[in-house]
Motif scaffolding. Structure first.
Motif, PDB file in Angstrom:
ATOM      1  N   GLN A  24       0.831  -1.208   0.000  1.00 27.58           N
ATOM      2  CA  GLN A  24       0.000   0.000   0.000  1.00 27.58           C
ATOM      3  C   GLN A  24       0.860   1.251   0.000  1.00 27.58           C
ATOM      4  OE1 GLN A  24      -2.479  -0.679   3.454  1.00 27.58           O
ATOM      5  NE2 GLN A  24      -4.162  -1.315   2.133  1.00 27.58           N
ATOM      6  N   GLU A  25       2.097   1.091   0.366  1.00 26.37           N
ATOM      7  CA  GLU A  25       3.041   2.206   0.401  1.00 26.37           C
ATOM      8  C   GLU A  25       4.403   1.639   0.028  1.00 26.37           C
ATOM      9  OE1 GLU A  25       3.029   5.745   0.255  1.00 26.37           O
ATOM     10  OE2 GLU A  25       1.740   5.597   1.999  1.00 26.37           O
ATOM     11  N   ASP A  26       5.154   2.401  -0.744  1.00 22.95           N
ATOM     12  CA  ASP A  26       6.484   1.899  -1.092  1.00 22.95           C
ATOM     13  C   ASP A  26       7.516   2.469  -0.122  1.00 22.95           C
ATOM     14  OD1 ASP A  26       8.154   4.183  -2.728  1.00 22.95           O
ATOM     15  OD2 ASP A  26       5.984   4.401  -2.986  1.00 22.95           O
ATOM     16  N   PRO A  27       8.587   1.713   0.107  1.00 26.90           N
ATOM     17  CA  PRO A  27       9.597   2.153   1.080  1.00 26.90           C
ATOM     18  C   PRO A  27      10.205   3.509   0.755  1.00 26.90           C
ATOM     19  CG  PRO A  27       9.927  -0.154   0.537  1.00 26.90           C
ATOM     20  CD  PRO A  27       8.877   0.372  -0.404  1.00 26.90           C
ATOM     21  N   ASP A  28      10.377   3.844  -0.539  1.00 28.01           N
ATOM     22  CA  ASP A  28      10.956   5.139  -0.892  1.00 28.01           C
ATOM     23  C   ASP A  28      10.091   6.289  -0.392  1.00 28.01           C
ATOM     24  OD1 ASP A  28      13.268   4.229  -2.158  1.00 28.01           O
ATOM     25  OD2 ASP A  28      12.208   3.942  -4.058  1.00 28.01           O
ATOM     26  N   THR A  29       8.783   6.174  -0.587  1.00 26.30           N
ATOM     27  CA  THR A  29       7.871   7.219  -0.115  1.00 26.30           C
ATOM     28  C   THR A  29       7.996   7.383   1.395  1.00 26.30           C
ATOM     29  OG1 THR A  29       6.322   6.816  -1.915  1.00 26.30           O
ATOM     30  CG2 THR A  29       5.448   7.912   0.040  1.00 26.30           C
ATOM     31  N   LEU A  30       7.985   6.258   2.112  1.00 28.22           N
ATOM     32  CA  LEU A  30       8.107   6.328   3.575  1.00 28.22           C
ATOM     33  C   LEU A  30       9.456   6.908   3.981  1.00 28.22           C
ATOM     34  CD1 LEU A  30       6.463   2.933   4.581  1.00 28.22           C
ATOM     35  CD2 LEU A  30       5.447   5.220   4.593  1.00 28.22           C
ATOM     36  N   PHE A  31      10.504   6.562   3.249  1.00 31.05           N
ATOM     37  CA  PHE A  31      11.834   7.081   3.548  1.00 31.05           C
ATOM     38  C   PHE A  31      11.854   8.606   3.396  1.00 31.05           C
ATOM     39  CE2 PHE A  31      16.174   8.229   2.302  1.00 31.05           C
ATOM     40  CZ  PHE A  31      16.881   7.707   3.373  1.00 31.05           C
ATOM     41  N   PHE A  32      11.299   9.102   2.281  1.00 30.95           N
ATOM     42  CA  PHE A  32      11.316  10.547   2.050  1.00 30.95           C
ATOM     43  C   PHE A  32      10.360  11.298   2.977  1.00 30.95           C
ATOM     44  CE2 PHE A  32      13.178   9.152  -2.024  1.00 30.95           C
ATOM     45  CZ  PHE A  32      14.402   9.778  -1.862  1.00 30.95           C
ATOM     46  N   GLN A  33       9.372  10.601   3.515  1.00 32.06           N
ATOM     47  CA  GLN A  33       8.486  11.199   4.515  1.00 32.06           C
ATOM     48  C   GLN A  33       9.056  11.037   5.925  1.00 32.06           C
ATOM     49  OE1 GLN A  33       4.740   9.193   3.912  1.00 32.06           O
ATOM     50  NE2 GLN A  33       4.206  10.475   2.160  1.00 32.06           N
ATOM     51  N   ARG A  34      10.240  10.457   6.031  1.00 33.91           N
ATOM     52  CA  ARG A  34      10.929  10.213   7.309  1.00 33.91           C
ATOM     53  C   ARG A  34      10.170   9.268   8.219  1.00 33.91           C
ATOM     54  NH1 ARG A  34      15.038  14.697   8.303  1.00 33.91           N
ATOM     55  NH2 ARG A  34      15.046  15.716   6.302  1.00 33.91           N
ATOM     56  N   ARG A  35       9.385   8.381   7.613  1.00 37.11           N
ATOM     57  CA  ARG A  35       8.665   7.363   8.376  1.00 37.11           C
ATOM     58  C   ARG A  35       9.423   6.045   8.362  1.00 37.11           C
ATOM     59  NH1 ARG A  35       3.114   7.857   5.409  1.00 37.11           N
ATOM     60  NH2 ARG A  35       2.736   5.862   6.447  1.00 37.11           N
ATOM     61  N   LEU A  36      10.374   5.909   7.465  1.00 34.78           N
ATOM     62  CA  LEU A  36      11.287   4.762   7.408  1.00 34.78           C
ATOM     63  C   LEU A  36      12.689   5.334   7.416  1.00 34.78           C
ATOM     64  CD1 LEU A  36      11.898   1.704   6.861  1.00 34.78           C
ATOM     65  CD2 LEU A  36      11.837   2.272   4.425  1.00 34.78           C
ATOM     66  N   SER A  37      13.494   4.874   8.365  1.00 31.48           N
ATOM     67  CA  SER A  37      14.866   5.379   8.424  1.00 31.48           C
ATOM     68  C   SER A  37      15.843   4.213   8.372  1.00 31.48           C
ATOM     69  CB  SER A  37      15.090   6.213   9.687  1.00 31.48           C
ATOM     70  OG  SER A  37      14.999   5.400  10.837  1.00 31.48           O
ATOM     71  N   MET A  38      17.069   4.564   8.030  1.00 34.13           N
ATOM     72  CA  MET A  38      18.107   3.551   7.874  1.00 34.13           C
ATOM     73  C   MET A  38      19.395   4.082   8.499  1.00 34.13           C
ATOM     74  SD  MET A  38      19.586   2.147   4.234  1.00 34.13           S
ATOM     75  CE  MET A  38      18.010   2.516   3.524  1.00 34.13           C
ATOM     76  N   THR A  39      20.029   3.245   9.313  1.00 31.77           N
ATOM     77  CA  THR A  39      21.331   3.596   9.865  1.00 31.77           C
ATOM     78  C   THR A  39      22.274   2.422   9.647  1.00 31.77           C
ATOM     79  OG1 THR A  39      20.688   2.791  12.057  1.00 31.77           O
ATOM     80  CG2 THR A  39      20.418   5.147  11.642  1.00 31.77           C
ATOM     81  N   GLY A  40      23.528   2.727   9.456  1.00 37.94           N
ATOM     82  CA  GLY A  40      24.525   1.678   9.246  1.00 37.94           C
ATOM     83  C   GLY A  40      24.896   1.558   7.778  1.00 37.94           C
ATOM     84  N   ASP A  41      25.100   0.336   7.319  1.00 44.73           N
ATOM     85  CA  ASP A  41      25.550   0.037   5.959  1.00 44.73           C
ATOM     86  C   ASP A  41      24.451   0.384   4.954  1.00 44.73           C
ATOM     87  OD1 ASP A  41      26.168  -1.218   3.501  1.00 44.73           O
ATOM     88  OD2 ASP A  41      27.304  -2.790   4.508  1.00 44.73           O
ATOM     89  N   THR A  42      24.585   1.541   4.323  1.00 46.87           N
ATOM     90  CA  THR A  42      23.562   2.043   3.412  1.00 46.87           C
ATOM     91  C   THR A  42      23.349   1.119   2.219  1.00 46.87           C
ATOM     92  OG1 THR A  42      24.159   4.283   4.061  1.00 46.87           O
ATOM     93  CG2 THR A  42      22.838   4.053   2.069  1.00 46.87           C
ATOM     94  N   GLU A  43      24.415   0.584   1.660  1.00 43.24           N
ATOM     95  CA  GLU A  43      24.272  -0.300   0.497  1.00 43.24           C
ATOM     96  C   GLU A  43      23.435  -1.536   0.846  1.00 43.24           C
ATOM     97  OE1 GLU A  43      26.951  -2.854  -2.684  1.00 43.24           O
ATOM     98  OE2 GLU A  43      27.942  -1.386  -1.405  1.00 43.24           O
TER      99      GLU A  43
END
Length: 143
Positions: free
Chosen positions: A93-112
């Motif tokens: 229902q939502e793609d991870p990129d959208t959530l990432f840019f809305q700051r609802r999905l975050s990532m720390t550590g090994d970006t690749e």
């Protein structure tokens, strides 16, 4: 997805290993169905943490010798989102990129590693996992 407060409080008190073992077991059962072409060499021996921000809880997974396993060392990458946002990703229902840019999905550590996992999540139809869940969750999936 909103769970009863009493259930959330109970889950917060549980150690992470039992639910992680359950998820690992299910992923190993459906790996070929969900990802028939994926060899997971990019994940081999590395640890990924999926943190649930609204629970202050999460699971750590690794992939070793052709199987998903519980992570036993600090994560190489951590993806963090609310349970509702993970639910939306799984239901497509939502793609991870959208959530990432809305700051609802975050990532720390090994970006690749995190981006590879995020892209896998985005491309995966998780509906085959429904057979492992009780009827109320299967019904919630359809809503």
């Amino acid at each position: 997805m909103k769970l009863p407060t009493a259930l959330v409080q109970l889950l917060k008190r549980l150690p992470e290993t039992p639910p992680t073992l359950g998820i690992v077991g299910v992923l190993n059962l459906v790996r070929q169905q969900l990802w028939p072409e994926e060899d997971f060499a990019w994940w081999e021996g590395r640890h990924v943490r999926m943190a649930v921000t609204d629970w202050d809880w999460g699971i750590t997974l690794s992939y070793q010798n052709g199987r998903f396993v519980c992570g036993d060392t600090p994560a190489d990458v951590t993806l963090s989102a609310s349970l509702a946002d993970y639910w939306q990703i799984a239901r497509r229902q939502e793609d991870p990129d959208t959530l990432f840019f809305q700051r609802r999905l975050s990532m720390t550590g090994d970006t690749e590693l995190g981006l590879t996992l995020k892209n896998l999540m985005d491309a995966t139809d998780f509906a085959p996992l429904l057979r492992f869940f009780p009827k109320p969750l299967r019904e919630a999936w359809e809503k």
